[in-house]
Scaffold this motif. Structure first.
Motif, PDB file in Angstrom:
ATOM      1  N   ALA A  96       0.812  -1.215   0.000  1.00 39.42           N
ATOM      2  CA  ALA A  96       0.000   0.000   0.000  1.00 39.42           C
ATOM      3  C   ALA A  96       0.847   1.267   0.000  1.00 39.42           C
ATOM      4  O   ALA A  96       0.322   2.358  -0.193  1.00 39.42           O
ATOM      5  CB  ALA A  96      -0.920   0.008   1.220  1.00 39.42           C
ATOM      6  N   GLY A  97       2.146   1.114   0.208  1.00 36.93           N
ATOM      7  CA  GLY A  97       3.020   2.271   0.134  1.00 36.93           C
ATOM      8  C   GLY A  97       3.883   2.532   1.348  1.00 36.93           C
ATOM      9  O   GLY A  97       4.670   3.475   1.356  1.00 36.93           O
ATOM     10  N   ALA A  98       3.739   1.726   2.403  1.00 38.37           N
ATOM     11  CA  ALA A  98       4.563   1.926   3.590  1.00 38.37           C
ATOM     12  C   ALA A  98       6.039   1.731   3.259  1.00 38.37           C
ATOM     13  O   ALA A  98       6.390   0.934   2.386  1.00 38.37           O
ATOM     14  CB  ALA A  98       4.139   0.971   4.700  1.00 38.37           C
ATOM     15  N   ALA A  99       6.885   2.445   3.970  1.00 35.72           N
ATOM     16  CA  ALA A  99       8.312   2.425   3.670  1.00 35.72           C
ATOM     17  C   ALA A  99       9.043   1.267   4.327  1.00 35.72           C
ATOM     18  O   ALA A  99      10.189   0.981   3.988  1.00 35.72           O
ATOM     19  CB  ALA A  99       8.954   3.737   4.111  1.00 35.72           C
ATOM     20  N   GLY A 100       8.415   0.602   5.286  1.00 35.58           N
ATOM     21  CA  GLY A 100       9.091  -0.492   5.947  1.00 35.58           C
ATOM     22  C   GLY A 100       8.275  -1.026   7.095  1.00 35.58           C
ATOM     23  O   GLY A 100       7.158  -0.581   7.338  1.00 35.58           O
ATOM     24  N   PHE A 101       8.823  -2.004   7.796  1.00 39.71           N
ATOM     25  CA  PHE A 101       8.110  -2.576   8.932  1.00 39.71           C
ATOM     26  C   PHE A 101       9.097  -3.032   9.994  1.00 39.71           C
ATOM     27  O   PHE A 101      10.240  -3.345   9.719  1.00 39.71           O
ATOM     28  CB  PHE A 101       7.215  -3.739   8.501  1.00 39.71           C
ATOM     29  N   LEU A 102       8.601  -3.025  11.223  1.00 41.44           N
ATOM     30  CA  LEU A 102       9.395  -3.434  12.373  1.00 41.44           C
ATOM     31  C   LEU A 102       8.558  -4.337  13.252  1.00 41.44           C
ATOM     32  O   LEU A 102       7.333  -4.262  13.250  1.00 41.44           O
ATOM     33  CB  LEU A 102       9.814  -2.219  13.208  1.00 41.44           C
ATOM     34  N   LEU A 103       9.223  -5.156  14.038  1.00 40.76           N
ATOM     35  CA  LEU A 103       8.521  -5.926  15.041  1.00 40.76           C
ATOM     36  C   LEU A 103       8.184  -5.015  16.217  1.00 40.76           C
ATOM     37  O   LEU A 103       8.925  -4.095  16.537  1.00 40.76           O
ATOM     38  CB  LEU A 103       9.390  -7.089  15.529  1.00 40.76           C
ATOM     39  N   LYS A 104       7.071  -5.308  16.878  1.00 36.59           N
ATOM     40  CA  LYS A 104       6.640  -4.455  17.984  1.00 36.59           C
ATOM     41  C   LYS A 104       7.596  -4.498  19.165  1.00 36.59           C
ATOM     42  O   LYS A 104       7.635  -3.559  19.960  1.00 36.59           O
ATOM     43  CB  LYS A 104       5.238  -4.852  18.436  1.00 36.59           C
ATOM     44  N   ASP A 105       8.353  -5.569  19.288  1.00 34.82           N
ATOM     45  CA  ASP A 105       9.295  -5.663  20.395  1.00 34.82           C
ATOM     46  C   ASP A 105      10.701  -5.217  19.981  1.00 34.82           C
ATOM     47  O   ASP A 105      11.695  -5.615  20.579  1.00 34.82           O
ATOM     48  CB  ASP A 105       9.340  -7.084  20.951  1.00 34.82           C
ATOM     49  N   VAL A 106      10.762  -4.370  18.964  1.00 33.22           N
ATOM     50  CA  VAL A 106      12.043  -3.890  18.460  1.00 33.22           C
ATOM     51  C   VAL A 106      12.825  -3.175  19.570  1.00 33.22           C
ATOM     52  O   VAL A 106      12.253  -2.426  20.362  1.00 33.22           O
ATOM     53  CB  VAL A 106      11.816  -2.938  17.261  1.00 33.22           C
ATOM     54  N   PRO A 107      14.132  -3.405  19.666  1.00 30.57           N
ATOM     55  CA  PRO A 107      14.943  -2.674  20.641  1.00 30.57           C
ATOM     56  C   PRO A 107      14.911  -1.176  20.337  1.00 30.57           C
ATOM     57  O   PRO A 107      14.811  -0.778  19.174  1.00 30.57           O
ATOM     58  CB  PRO A 107      16.353  -3.247  20.440  1.00 30.57           C
ATOM     59  N   PRO A 108      14.991  -0.338  21.358  1.00 30.81           N
ATOM     60  CA  PRO A 108      14.931   1.116  21.139  1.00 30.81           C
ATOM     61  C   PRO A 108      15.920   1.627  20.095  1.00 30.81           C
ATOM     62  O   PRO A 108      15.573   2.458  19.259  1.00 30.81           O
ATOM     63  CB  PRO A 108      15.232   1.681  22.532  1.00 30.81           C
ATOM     64  N   ALA A 109      17.148   1.136  20.143  1.00 35.13           N
ATOM     65  CA  ALA A 109      18.160   1.614  19.200  1.00 35.13           C
ATOM     66  C   ALA A 109      17.776   1.297  17.763  1.00 35.13           C
ATOM     67  O   ALA A 109      17.995   2.101  16.846  1.00 35.13           O
ATOM     68  CB  ALA A 109      19.519   0.995  19.528  1.00 35.13           C
TER      69      ALA A 109
END
Length: 221
Positions: A96-109
């Motif tokens: 749909a056009g999103a630039a990327g994705f991350l897991l919700k438990d991604v480390p802050p850094a």
């Protein structure tokens, strides 16, 4: 200063992200929303560079919100948050056009790095995350999309680079594997985007899996 909007139906999650991002000298949280519809409405009056978007929310989910936001000219970049059981939604959001994705438990850094990378025009910002996600949802993809530009327009080297991008390797990792300069890998990637009519690295991943260039049974290689 990177202006960020947080979109998540859980206030506690938004609070956590706001605390992490607010501590960064180059990031300013300019708004929050509890669902996609509220985010779309807020962006009419709030200027943001990056929208950190949850997937499953009431009224309007993150996929539809990403579609609306990304369709607007000069709109903010959308970075999708996902969990393993919602990977197919994250994939739809990329389409749909999103630039990327991350897991919700991604480390802050990693979250901070991702926001900065998306703001600078990069996509699929965490190759290790890409590989893990593809392991889970590549099997859900269709056999192919005949509406896409045929990958036959690519040279052998360009196709090789595309396969490695789809498997989650960074430009530096691809350069090392193919014994190329990193700048050469970037050049090949630019040609891939131009020839296939794709917007960014994220869409290369989508294309490769949808068209069968990379097999879901062998996502890493």
């Amino acid at each position: 200063m990177i202006r960020v909007m947080l979109v998540d139906d859980q206030e506690l999650v938004r609070t956590g992200f706001r605390m992490v991002l607010g501590a960064q000298p180059d990031i300013d949280v300019v708004g929050e929303a509890a669902d996609g519809l509220a985010a779309v409405e807020a962006l009419r009056t709030v200027e943001a560079d990056v929208v950190l978007m949850d997937v499953r929310m009431p009224r309007m989910d993150g996929v539809e919100a990403a579609r609306v936001i990304c369709a607007a000219p000069d709109g903010p970049k959308v970075l999708i948050l996902t969990t393993f059981d919602l990977d197919e939604y994250a994939f739809a959001a990329i389409k749909a056009g999103a630039a990327g994705f991350l897991l919700k438990d991604v480390p802050p850094a990693e979250l901070i790095s991702a926001i900065r990378s998306v703001h600078s025009g990069d996509a699929v910002v965490a190759p290790s995350t890409t590989r893990r996600l593809l392991d889970h949802f590549a099997v859900l993809l269709p056999e192919g999309d005949t509406r896409r530009q045929d990958a036959g327009v690519l040279t052998a080297r360009e196709r090789e680079v595309m396969v490695h991008v789809a498997r989650g390797l960074s430009n530096a990792e691809i350069a090392a594997r193919l014994h190329l300069a990193e700048a050469t890998v970037k050049t090949h990637l630019g040609r891939i985007l131009a020839k296939l009519g794709l917007r960014d690295r994220a869409q290369v991943v989508v294309y490769a899996y949808e068209t069968g260039v990379v097999s879901p049974d062998h996502p890493r290689g």
